[in-house]
Design a protein around this motif. Structure first.
Motif, PDB file in Angstrom:
ATOM      1  N   SER A 235       0.848  -1.193   0.000  1.00  0.00           N
ATOM      2  CA  SER A 235       0.000   0.000   0.000  1.00  0.00           C
ATOM      3  C   SER A 235       0.884   1.244   0.000  1.00  0.00           C
ATOM      4  O   SER A 235       0.564   2.242  -0.639  1.00  0.00           O
ATOM      5  CB  SER A 235      -0.972  -0.012   1.176  1.00  0.00           C
ATOM      6  OG  SER A 235      -0.259  -0.037   2.381  1.00  0.00           O
ATOM      7  N   GLY A 236       2.031   1.176   0.689  1.00  0.00           N
ATOM      8  CA  GLY A 236       2.983   2.293   0.692  1.00  0.00           C
ATOM      9  C   GLY A 236       3.484   2.579  -0.711  1.00  0.00           C
ATOM     10  O   GLY A 236       3.502   3.737  -1.168  1.00  0.00           O
ATOM     11  N   GLY A 241       3.557   5.735  -5.595  1.00  0.00           N
ATOM     12  CA  GLY A 241       3.434   5.772  -7.059  1.00  0.00           C
ATOM     13  C   GLY A 241       2.409   6.824  -7.486  1.00  0.00           C
ATOM     14  O   GLY A 241       2.630   7.584  -8.425  1.00  0.00           O
ATOM     15  N   LEU A 242       1.301   6.869  -6.769  1.00  0.00           N
ATOM     16  CA  LEU A 242       0.232   7.832  -7.059  1.00  0.00           C
ATOM     17  C   LEU A 242       0.776   9.257  -6.923  1.00  0.00           C
ATOM     18  O   LEU A 242       0.569  10.103  -7.807  1.00  0.00           O
ATOM     19  CB  LEU A 242      -0.903   7.604  -6.065  1.00  0.00           C
ATOM     20  CG  LEU A 242      -2.286   8.024  -6.521  1.00  0.00           C
ATOM     21  CD1 LEU A 242      -2.807   7.056  -7.570  1.00  0.00           C
ATOM     22  CD2 LEU A 242      -3.229   8.072  -5.325  1.00  0.00           C
ATOM     23  N   SER A 277       5.086  11.558   0.715  1.00  0.00           N
ATOM     24  CA  SER A 277       5.615  11.335   2.066  1.00  0.00           C
ATOM     25  C   SER A 277       4.863  10.206   2.772  1.00  0.00           C
ATOM     26  O   SER A 277       5.471   9.367   3.444  1.00  0.00           O
ATOM     27  CB  SER A 277       5.592  12.619   2.891  1.00  0.00           C
ATOM     28  OG  SER A 277       4.287  13.128   2.921  1.00  0.00           O
ATOM     29  N   THR A 278       3.526  10.148   2.591  1.00  0.00           N
ATOM     30  CA  THR A 278       2.774   9.052   3.215  1.00  0.00           C
ATOM     31  C   THR A 278       3.259   7.706   2.675  1.00  0.00           C
ATOM     32  O   THR A 278       3.461   6.745   3.421  1.00  0.00           O
ATOM     33  CB  THR A 278       1.259   9.182   2.930  1.00  0.00           C
ATOM     34  OG1 THR A 278       0.864  10.502   3.217  1.00  0.00           O
ATOM     35  CG2 THR A 278       0.458   8.208   3.770  1.00  0.00           C
ATOM     36  N   GLY A 279       3.440   7.669   1.360  1.00  0.00           N
ATOM     37  CA  GLY A 279       3.907   6.430   0.725  1.00  0.00           C
ATOM     38  C   GLY A 279       5.245   5.998   1.280  1.00  0.00           C
ATOM     39  O   GLY A 279       5.477   4.826   1.570  1.00  0.00           O
ATOM     40  N   LEU A 280       6.106   6.992   1.457  1.00  0.00           N
ATOM     41  CA  LEU A 280       7.446   6.698   1.960  1.00  0.00           C
ATOM     42  C   LEU A 280       7.378   6.134   3.381  1.00  0.00           C
ATOM     43  O   LEU A 280       8.039   5.148   3.723  1.00  0.00           O
ATOM     44  CB  LEU A 280       8.259   7.999   1.953  1.00  0.00           C
ATOM     45  CG  LEU A 280       9.756   7.838   1.771  1.00  0.00           C
ATOM     46  CD1 LEU A 280      10.057   7.221   0.414  1.00  0.00           C
ATOM     47  CD2 LEU A 280      10.441   9.194   1.899  1.00  0.00           C
ATOM     48  N   ILE A 281       6.522   6.764   4.206  1.00  0.00           N
ATOM     49  CA  ILE A 281       6.379   6.305   5.599  1.00  0.00           C
ATOM     50  C   ILE A 281       5.831   4.884   5.637  1.00  0.00           C
ATOM     51  O   ILE A 281       6.370   4.011   6.325  1.00  0.00           O
ATOM     52  CB  ILE A 281       5.452   7.263   6.396  1.00  0.00           C
ATOM     53  CG1 ILE A 281       6.136   8.624   6.559  1.00  0.00           C
ATOM     54  CG2 ILE A 281       5.144   6.690   7.782  1.00  0.00           C
ATOM     55  CD1 ILE A 281       5.217   9.708   7.092  1.00  0.00           C
ATOM     56  N   LEU A 282       4.762   4.641   4.847  1.00  0.00           N
ATOM     57  CA  LEU A 282       4.156   3.300   4.839  1.00  0.00           C
ATOM     58  C   LEU A 282       5.169   2.250   4.374  1.00  0.00           C
ATOM     59  O   LEU A 282       5.292   1.181   4.969  1.00  0.00           O
ATOM     60  CB  LEU A 282       2.936   3.271   3.925  1.00  0.00           C
ATOM     61  CG  LEU A 282       1.634   3.801   4.522  1.00  0.00           C
ATOM     62  CD1 LEU A 282       0.540   3.814   3.475  1.00  0.00           C
ATOM     63  CD2 LEU A 282       1.200   2.934   5.706  1.00  0.00           C
TER      64      LEU A 282
END
Ligand code: UDP
Ligand code: MG
Length: 335
Positions: A235-236, A241-242, A277-282
Motif C-alpha cells: 500500500s505504501g 506511485g500515485l 511522504s505518506t507512501g514513503l512512511i508506509l
C-alpha cells in the motif's frame, strides 16, 4: 516378534466436571486390535470446578492414565501442547473433552495411520453448533486459507492422530502461543483428511468465548503469515506511485504551458507531496515489518526443515569395507 504399538490419547479439560464421567466411560471402552495399546493423558487447564479431583481419582486408580494439572488456565492450545510434551505413545490422538469429536473414530484414524499416513486430521462435514459459531469458523478458515503462507486444510480442527515423528517435529519449535493446526500443517509429512460429523457438546457449557476465538484466529493469521506486513509495503508503494504520478503531471503542466500554476495546480502539488511522504512512511513501516517478521520467526525457533526419511547404504555393507580396503591399499602403495 513385533512389540505393541502404543497410542496416547491427549484430552485438554477446562471446567469439564459435568462431562468427565461421560468422557471417562467412553474412553475406558475404547478398543482396538490387540496389536495396539492405548494410554491417556488428561490435562487440567487450571479448572476451578472439581475437574482435577475427578482426573486425579481416575489416574491414581488406573494404569495407563496420567493426569496433569497446569498451574493456571493457559488456554486450549497451550494445554494441548503440554499434553504432547507428556505423551509417550508411538502416535498421539487429540480429542476435546466435551465429546464433540467421537472418540470411537480412533479406529478409523488408526487404520489410516497403519496405511502409512503420519497425520490423520479430522475434517468436519457437519457441525451441530450455534449459527454464529458455524459462521465464525467457516469465515475464519477461509480467511486463513487466503492469507497464510502455508496450506492449512479447511474445516479441520485439532481432532487428529499424529505419528511420533510428527509430534517430535512439532515440539522442536519454540512456540509461546502455539496454533496447533497450523504447526501440524507446517511440519509436513504424509497427511490425510478423515471426514466426520461434529456432535453437539455432551454436557456442560462451551469454554471458547468469542474473544478466545478471535485470539485463536489472530494467532493463526499472524503465526503463519507475513502477508499483513507485505500489505503495508504494497500500500505504501501504491500511494508513493500515485504521488509520483501527480507530481509528474504538475511538472509537465508547468513545462508544457510555460506558465505559473494556478490554485488547482498548487493543490495538486500539495497532494503529490502528501502522497509521496505518506507512501514513503508506509513503505518504511513495511520494511521494518519485514525485519520484525524475521525476528518473530527466529524467536519461534521453527527448524529450517524436517527429514522424514533417509535412504543410504548401511554402514557395514561390503562395498564400504571394499572401499576402505582400497583406501588402505593405495595408502600403503603411496608410502
Ligand atoms: N479448553 C481448555 N482450556 C481453555 C478452554 C477450553 O483446555 O481455556 C478445552 C475444553 O475443556 C475442551 C476443549 O478445550 O476440551 C474445547 O473447548 P470447547 O468445547 O469450549 O470449544 P469449542 O468446542 O467451542 O471449540
Ligand atoms: Mg467443544
Amino acid at each position: 516378534m513385533t512389540s505393541k504399538q502404543s497410542i496416547t490419547v491427549v484430552v485438554p479439560c477446562y471446567n469439564e466436571a459435568d462431562v468427565l464421567p461421560l468422557l471417562y466411560e467412553r474412553l475406558r471402552n475404547l478398543s482396538l486390535e490387540p496389536e495396539y495399546r492405548i494410554d491417556f493423558v488428561l490435562v487440567d487447564d487450571g479448572s476451578t470446578d472439581d475437574t482435577w479431583s475427578q482426573i486425579s481419582a481416575i489416574c491414581r486408580e488406573r494404569e495407563g492414565w496420567k493426569g496433569i494439572r497446569l498451574s493456571r488456565n493457559f488456554g486450549h492450545q497451550r494445554a494441548l501442547w503440554s499434553g504432547f510434551q507428556q505423551a509417550t505413545g508411538d502416535a498421539v490422538f487429540v480429542l476435546d473433552a466435551d465429546l464433540q469429536d467421537p472418540p470411537e473414530k480412533l479406529r478409523d484414524f488408526v487404520e489410516q495411520w497403519k496405511n502409512g499416513h503420519q497425520v490423520v486430521y479430522g475434517v468436519r462435514t457437519k457441525r451441530k453448533e450455534s449459527v454464529w459459531k458455524k459462521i465464525a469458523y467457516k469465515s475464519f478458515y477461509r480467511i486463513l486459507a487466503r492469507v497464510a503462507d502455508i496450506e492449512i486444510p479447511l474445516d479441520s480442527g485439532d481432532f487428529c492422530l499424529m505419528d511420533r515423528q510428527v509430534v517430535d517435529a512439532m515440539l522442536q519449535s519454540n512456540e509461546t502461543t502455539p496454533f496447533i493446526r497450523g504447526i501440524r500443517a507446517w511440519v509436513g509429512f504424509r497427511q490425510v483428511a478423515l471426514e466426520y460429523e461434529r456432535n453437539p457438546r455432551a454436557a456442560g457449557r462451551e469454554k471458547y468465548s468469542l474473544s478466545m476465538l478471535v485470539e485463536l484466529a489472530i494467532n493463526g493469521v499472524f503465526g503463519f503469515s507475513r502477508k499483513p506486513l507485505r500489505m503495508i509495503t504494497w500500500s505504501g508503494l501504491l500511494v508513493f506511485g500515485l504521488g509520483g504520478m501527480i507530481a509528474l503531471g504538475f511538472l509537465l503542466s508547468i513545462v508544457l504551458n510555460a506558465s505559473v500554476p494556478g490554485d488547482l495546480g498548487w493543490m495538486a502539488a500539495g497532494m503529490a507531496g502528501l502522497s509521496l511522504s505518506t507512501g514513503l512512511i508506509l513503505t518504511s513501516i513495511g520494511i521494518v515489518g519485514e525485519y520484525v517478521g524475521r525476528v518473530f520467526e527466529a524467536a519461534s525457533a521453527r527448524p529450517v526443515s524436517f527429514v522424514s526419511e533417509i535412504s543410504e547404504r548401511p554402514s557395514d555393507s561390503p562395498s564400504r569395507q571394499e572401499n576402505q580396503f582400497n583406501v588402505d591399499f593405495f595408502r600403503k602403495r603411496a608410502a
